[in-house]
Design a protein around this motif. Structure first.
Motif, PDB file in Angstrom:
ATOM      1  N   UNK A  12       0.787  -1.220   0.000  1.00 53.01           N
ATOM      2  CA  UNK A  12       0.000   0.000   0.000  1.00 53.01           C
ATOM      3  C   UNK A  12       0.824   1.277   0.000  1.00 53.01           C
ATOM      4  N   UNK A  13       2.125   1.155  -0.178  1.00 50.57           N
ATOM      5  CA  UNK A  13       2.978   2.340  -0.248  1.00 50.57           C
ATOM      6  C   UNK A  13       2.796   2.970  -1.622  1.00 50.57           C
ATOM      7  N   UNK A  14       2.518   4.258  -1.639  1.00 47.31           N
ATOM      8  CA  UNK A  14       2.281   4.950  -2.906  1.00 47.31           C
ATOM      9  C   UNK A  14       3.558   5.022  -3.730  1.00 47.31           C
ATOM     10  N   UNK A  15       3.366   4.972  -5.060  1.00 49.29           N
ATOM     11  CA  UNK A  15       4.526   5.012  -5.949  1.00 49.29           C
ATOM     12  C   UNK A  15       5.334   6.291  -5.752  1.00 49.29           C
ATOM     13  N   UNK A  16       4.676   7.399  -5.464  1.00 49.51           N
ATOM     14  CA  UNK A  16       5.392   8.663  -5.241  1.00 49.51           C
ATOM     15  C   UNK A  16       6.342   8.546  -4.043  1.00 49.51           C
ATOM     16  N   UNK A  17       5.930   7.833  -3.019  1.00 48.45           N
ATOM     17  CA  UNK A  17       6.784   7.615  -1.843  1.00 48.45           C
ATOM     18  C   UNK A  17       7.981   6.741  -2.220  1.00 48.45           C
ATOM     19  N   UNK A  18       7.727   5.712  -3.002  1.00 41.98           N
ATOM     20  CA  UNK A  18       8.800   4.821  -3.467  1.00 41.98           C
ATOM     21  C   UNK A  18       9.799   5.626  -4.298  1.00 41.98           C
ATOM     22  N   UNK A  19       9.280   6.440  -5.172  1.00 41.43           N
ATOM     23  CA  UNK A  19      10.147   7.267  -6.024  1.00 41.43           C
ATOM     24  C   UNK A  19      10.972   8.239  -5.187  1.00 41.43           C
ATOM     25  N   UNK A  20      10.366   8.828  -4.163  1.00 41.29           N
ATOM     26  CA  UNK A  20      11.100   9.739  -3.283  1.00 41.29           C
ATOM     27  C   UNK A  20      12.218   8.992  -2.554  1.00 41.29           C
ATOM     28  N   UNK A  21      11.957   7.770  -2.130  1.00 44.39           N
ATOM     29  CA  UNK A  21      12.986   6.967  -1.461  1.00 44.39           C
ATOM     30  C   UNK A  21      14.132   6.652  -2.426  1.00 44.39           C
ATOM     31  N   UNK A  22      13.794   6.335  -3.661  1.00 51.19           N
ATOM     32  CA  UNK A  22      14.828   6.067  -4.670  1.00 51.19           C
ATOM     33  C   UNK A  22      15.647   7.320  -4.965  1.00 51.19           C
ATOM     34  N   UNK A  23      14.970   8.461  -5.057  1.00 55.43           N
ATOM     35  CA  UNK A  23      15.674   9.727  -5.294  1.00 55.43           C
ATOM     36  C   UNK A  23      16.637  10.034  -4.147  1.00 55.43           C
ATOM     37  N   UNK A  24      16.184   9.807  -2.920  1.00 58.23           N
ATOM     38  CA  UNK A  24      17.034  10.074  -1.760  1.00 58.23           C
ATOM     39  C   UNK A  24      18.237   9.131  -1.739  1.00 58.23           C
ATOM     40  N   UNK A  25      18.007   7.855  -2.028  1.00 57.40           N
ATOM     41  CA  UNK A  25      19.115   6.892  -2.073  1.00 57.40           C
ATOM     42  C   UNK A  25      20.134   7.301  -3.135  1.00 57.40           C
ATOM     43  N   UNK A  26      19.649   7.741  -4.289  1.00 56.84           N
ATOM     44  CA  UNK A  26      20.549   8.182  -5.365  1.00 56.84           C
ATOM     45  C   UNK A  26      21.339   9.412  -4.954  1.00 56.84           C
ATOM     46  N   UNK A  27      20.687  10.349  -4.305  1.00 57.45           N
ATOM     47  CA  UNK A  27      21.369  11.576  -3.878  1.00 57.45           C
ATOM     48  C   UNK A  27      22.437  11.284  -2.833  1.00 57.45           C
ATOM     49  N   UNK A  28      22.105  10.439  -1.867  1.00 52.13           N
ATOM     50  CA  UNK A  28      23.085  10.079  -0.834  1.00 52.13           C
ATOM     51  C   UNK A  28      24.273   9.375  -1.465  1.00 52.13           C
ATOM     52  N   UNK A  29      24.004   8.454  -2.374  1.00 49.00           N
ATOM     53  CA  UNK A  29      25.096   7.732  -3.020  1.00 49.00           C
ATOM     54  C   UNK A  29      25.933   8.627  -3.913  1.00 49.00           C
ATOM     55  N   UNK A  30      25.302   9.597  -4.572  1.00 51.43           N
ATOM     56  CA  UNK A  30      26.061  10.544  -5.391  1.00 51.43           C
ATOM     57  C   UNK A  30      27.001  11.362  -4.513  1.00 51.43           C
ATOM     58  N   UNK A  31      26.502  11.785  -3.362  1.00 53.24           N
ATOM     59  CA  UNK A  31      27.346  12.541  -2.434  1.00 53.24           C
ATOM     60  C   UNK A  31      28.524  11.725  -1.941  1.00 53.24           C
ATOM     61  N   UNK A  32      28.271  10.482  -1.605  1.00 52.51           N
ATOM     62  CA  UNK A  32      29.349   9.599  -1.137  1.00 52.51           C
ATOM     63  C   UNK A  32      30.360   9.375  -2.259  1.00 52.51           C
ATOM     64  N   UNK A  33      29.869   9.192  -3.472  1.00 57.04           N
ATOM     65  CA  UNK A  33      30.763   8.979  -4.616  1.00 57.04           C
ATOM     66  C   UNK A  33      31.666  10.187  -4.841  1.00 57.04           C
ATOM     67  N   UNK A  34      31.076  11.382  -4.834  1.00 61.99           N
ATOM     68  CA  UNK A  34      31.871  12.591  -5.032  1.00 61.99           C
ATOM     69  C   UNK A  34      32.873  12.796  -3.905  1.00 61.99           C
ATOM     70  N   UNK A  35      32.428  12.606  -2.681  1.00 60.95           N
ATOM     71  CA  UNK A  35      33.322  12.794  -1.525  1.00 60.95           C
ATOM     72  C   UNK A  35      34.480  11.803  -1.571  1.00 60.95           C
TER      73      UNK A  35
END
Length: 103
Positions: free
Chosen positions: A54-77
């Motif tokens: 019952x988790x909305x797709x928008x919530x799933x997408x937000x979680x994926x976006x956050x995971x990508x952003x965190x990983x991008x930051x770690x990659x750059x650092x």
């Protein structure tokens, strides 16, 4: 099933059984881990499970976006620190060399 496989399954089952996180939180954390690890089959299964829960797709997408952003930051650092550790600062002269670096 090998004895060691049973211990791993037991440990995973025990971890998943925690009451410290809601089922929603468990789905979103699991999704962030599988997408970060690059497992296509696991990620698809996690998305499907989250939708079924019952988790909305928008919530799933937000979680994926956050995971990508965190990983991008770690990659750059990691890259910036690798350049510094090896004394290669002079090789990079663009603004991207300063990402995440306090002035």
């Amino acid at each position: 099933m090998e004895a060691t496989d049973f211990k791993v399954k037991e440990a995973l089952d025990a971890t998943g059984a925690t009451n410290a996180l809601t089922e929603r939180e468990k789905h979103l954390v699991g999704l962030a881990v599988t997408v970060t690890r690059g497992c296509i089959a696991c990620t698809g299964g996690r998305i499907e499970g989250a939708l079924d829960e019952g988790i909305e797709y928008e919530t799933i997408r937000a979680a994926l976006d956050l995971a990508a952003a965190v990983n991008a930051g770690v990659t750059m650092r990691t890259a910036i620190e690798g350049v510094k550790r090896n004394g290669l600062e002079e090789a990079c002269s663009g603004a991207e060399c300063e990402i995440g670096v306090a002035s």
